[in-house]
Design a protein around this motif. Structure first.
Motif, mmCIF file in Angstrom:
data_model
loop_
_atom_site.group_PDB
_atom_site.id
_atom_site.type_symbol
_atom_site.label_atom_id
_atom_site.label_comp_id
_atom_site.label_asym_id
_atom_site.label_seq_id
_atom_site.Cartn_x
_atom_site.Cartn_y
_atom_site.Cartn_z
ATOM 1 N N ILE A 113 -14.920 -0.108 -9.383
ATOM 2 C CA ILE A 113 -13.682 0.099 -8.632
ATOM 3 C C ILE A 113 -12.731 -1.034 -9.015
ATOM 4 O O ILE A 113 -13.113 -2.207 -8.980
ATOM 5 N N TYR A 114 -11.511 -0.664 -9.373
ATOM 6 C CA TYR A 114 -10.552 -1.646 -9.864
ATOM 7 C C TYR A 114 -9.271 -1.671 -9.049
ATOM 8 O O TYR A 114 -8.719 -0.618 -8.705
ATOM 9 N N PHE A 115 -8.802 -2.894 -8.785
ATOM 10 C CA PHE A 115 -7.441 -3.102 -8.306
ATOM 11 C C PHE A 115 -6.590 -3.248 -9.555
ATOM 12 O O PHE A 115 -6.866 -4.094 -10.410
ATOM 13 N N CYS A 116 -5.553 -2.431 -9.674
ATOM 14 C CA CYS A 116 -4.706 -2.420 -10.866
ATOM 15 C C CYS A 116 -3.357 -3.056 -10.551
ATOM 16 O O CYS A 116 -2.574 -2.510 -9.769
ATOM 17 N N GLU A 117 -3.110 -4.182 -11.142
ATOM 18 C CA GLU A 117 -1.831 -4.888 -10.989
ATOM 19 C C GLU A 117 -0.899 -4.454 -12.107
ATOM 20 O O GLU A 117 -1.286 -4.451 -13.273
ATOM 21 N N PHE A 118 0.348 -4.100 -11.733
ATOM 22 C CA PHE A 118 1.328 -3.693 -12.727
ATOM 23 C C PHE A 118 2.644 -4.455 -12.611
ATOM 24 O O PHE A 118 3.598 -4.143 -13.321
ATOM 25 N N ASP A 119 2.701 -5.453 -11.734
ATOM 26 C CA ASP A 119 3.947 -6.207 -11.553
ATOM 27 C C ASP A 119 3.638 -7.641 -11.120
ATOM 28 O O ASP A 119 4.268 -8.187 -10.229
ATOM 29 N N GLY A 120 2.656 -8.232 -11.784
ATOM 30 C CA GLY A 120 2.214 -9.567 -11.391
ATOM 31 C C GLY A 120 2.855 -10.656 -12.228
ATOM 32 O O GLY A 120 3.732 -10.392 -13.034
ATOM 33 N N PRO A 121 2.351 -11.860 -12.015
ATOM 34 C CA PRO A 121 1.324 -12.213 -11.033
ATOM 35 C C PRO A 121 1.884 -12.248 -9.605
ATOM 36 O O PRO A 121 3.031 -12.593 -9.395
ATOM 37 N N ARG A 122 1.016 -11.895 -8.672
ATOM 38 C CA ARG A 122 1.401 -11.835 -7.258
ATOM 39 C C ARG A 122 0.189 -12.072 -6.361
ATOM 40 O O ARG A 122 -0.944 -11.929 -6.783
ATOM 41 N N ASN A 123 0.495 -12.355 -5.102
ATOM 42 C CA ASN A 123 -0.516 -12.305 -4.062
ATOM 43 C C ASN A 123 -0.550 -10.863 -3.571
ATOM 44 O O ASN A 123 0.498 -10.285 -3.261
ATOM 45 N N ARG A 124 -1.745 -10.287 -3.521
ATOM 46 C CA ARG A 124 -1.877 -8.885 -3.166
ATOM 47 C C ARG A 124 -2.930 -8.690 -2.085
ATOM 48 O O ARG A 124 -3.764 -9.573 -1.845
ATOM 49 N N GLN A 125 -2.893 -7.525 -1.473
ATOM 50 C CA GLN A 125 -3.910 -7.123 -0.511
ATOM 51 C C GLN A 125 -4.379 -5.720 -0.865
ATOM 52 O O GLN A 125 -3.664 -4.953 -1.492
ATOM 53 N N PHE A 126 -5.587 -5.429 -0.430
ATOM 54 C CA PHE A 126 -6.047 -4.044 -0.428
ATOM 55 C C PHE A 126 -6.884 -3.859 0.816
ATOM 56 O O PHE A 126 -7.442 -4.806 1.356
ATOM 57 N N HIS A 127 -6.905 -2.640 1.306
ATOM 58 C CA HIS A 127 -7.599 -2.324 2.552
ATOM 59 C C HIS A 127 -8.806 -1.446 2.251
ATOM 60 O O HIS A 127 -8.766 -0.621 1.340
ATOM 61 N N ILE A 128 -9.849 -1.639 3.042
ATOM 62 C CA ILE A 128 -11.049 -0.835 2.939
ATOM 63 C C ILE A 128 -11.332 -0.256 4.315
ATOM 64 O O ILE A 128 -11.461 -0.999 5.301
ATOM 65 N N LYS A 129 -11.411 1.044 4.380
ATOM 66 C CA LYS A 129 -11.787 1.735 5.623
ATOM 67 C C LYS A 129 -13.204 2.230 5.428
ATOM 68 O O LYS A 129 -13.482 3.056 4.554
ATOM 69 N N LEU A 130 -14.133 1.682 6.198
ATOM 70 C CA LEU A 130 -15.531 2.103 6.151
ATOM 71 C C LEU A 130 -15.770 3.100 7.279
ATOM 72 O O LEU A 130 -15.487 2.799 8.445
ATOM 73 N N ILE A 131 -16.262 4.251 6.914
ATOM 74 C CA ILE A 131 -16.470 5.331 7.877
ATOM 75 C C ILE A 131 -17.955 5.676 7.892
ATOM 76 O O ILE A 131 -18.517 6.081 6.865
ATOM 77 N N LYS A 132 -18.577 5.475 9.052
ATOM 78 C CA LYS A 132 -19.989 5.859 9.172
ATOM 79 C C LYS A 132 -20.083 7.362 9.268
ATOM 80 O O LYS A 132 -19.286 8.010 9.945
ATOM 81 N N GLY A 133 -21.095 7.904 8.561
ATOM 82 C CA GLY A 133 -21.181 9.364 8.553
ATOM 83 C C GLY A 133 -22.543 9.888 8.838
ATOM 84 O O GLY A 133 -23.545 9.315 8.893
#
Length: 133
Positions: A113-133
């Motif tokens: 799984i990759y975070f793809c930066e296209f306008d860096g360098p920057r400080n970035r965030q990504f969110h993860i939603k974990l759903i129990k199933g």
């Protein structure tokens, strides 16, 4: 459960493997079965699943995206000058959903799984939603 991760990118275009971070969060939250949704809240960055065995694949992907969406184009009108970044992010997409089974991400042998930066360098965030199933 929503979790937020931060990272600092170092180049204008790069793909950062975040697979281990996602695995760690799944273990930390003790999710045995369910889903992990990984989301980028940025218009110039994306999330993708791609080969993680050969680093040349990342370079080839970034090279080809640059060919398809050059940084400068005489018809671009966006004042910030980062139209190519928006197009690349739109191409990779803002999120990926991965199945969790028996406490493991269900990924192919060569997938990461990759975070793809296209306008860096920057400080970035990504969110993860974990759903129990």
């Amino acid at each position: 459960m929503l979790l937020t991760q931060t990272l600092r990118t170092s180049r204008r275009d790069e793909m950062i493997d975040i697979t281990r971070q996602i695995i760690s969060l799944v273990r930390q939250e003790d999710i045995r079965d369910g889903l992990a949704v990984i989301y980028s809240p940025h218009t110039t960055a994306g999330i993708t699943i791609q080969e993680n065995a050969d680093p040349d694949v990342k370079l080839d992907v970034l090279m080809r995206l640059d060919e398809v969406y050059p940084w400068e184009h005489p018809k671009y009108r966006h004042a910030e000058g980062n139209t190519a970044s928006h197009l690349k992010a739109m191409t990779t997409g803002t999120s990926q959903t991965v199945i969790i089974s028996e406490g493991q991400l269900v990924l192919g042998q060569w997938q990461g799984i990759y975070f793809c930066e296209f306008d860096g360098p920057r400080n970035r965030q990504f969110h993860i939603k974990l759903i129990k199933g």
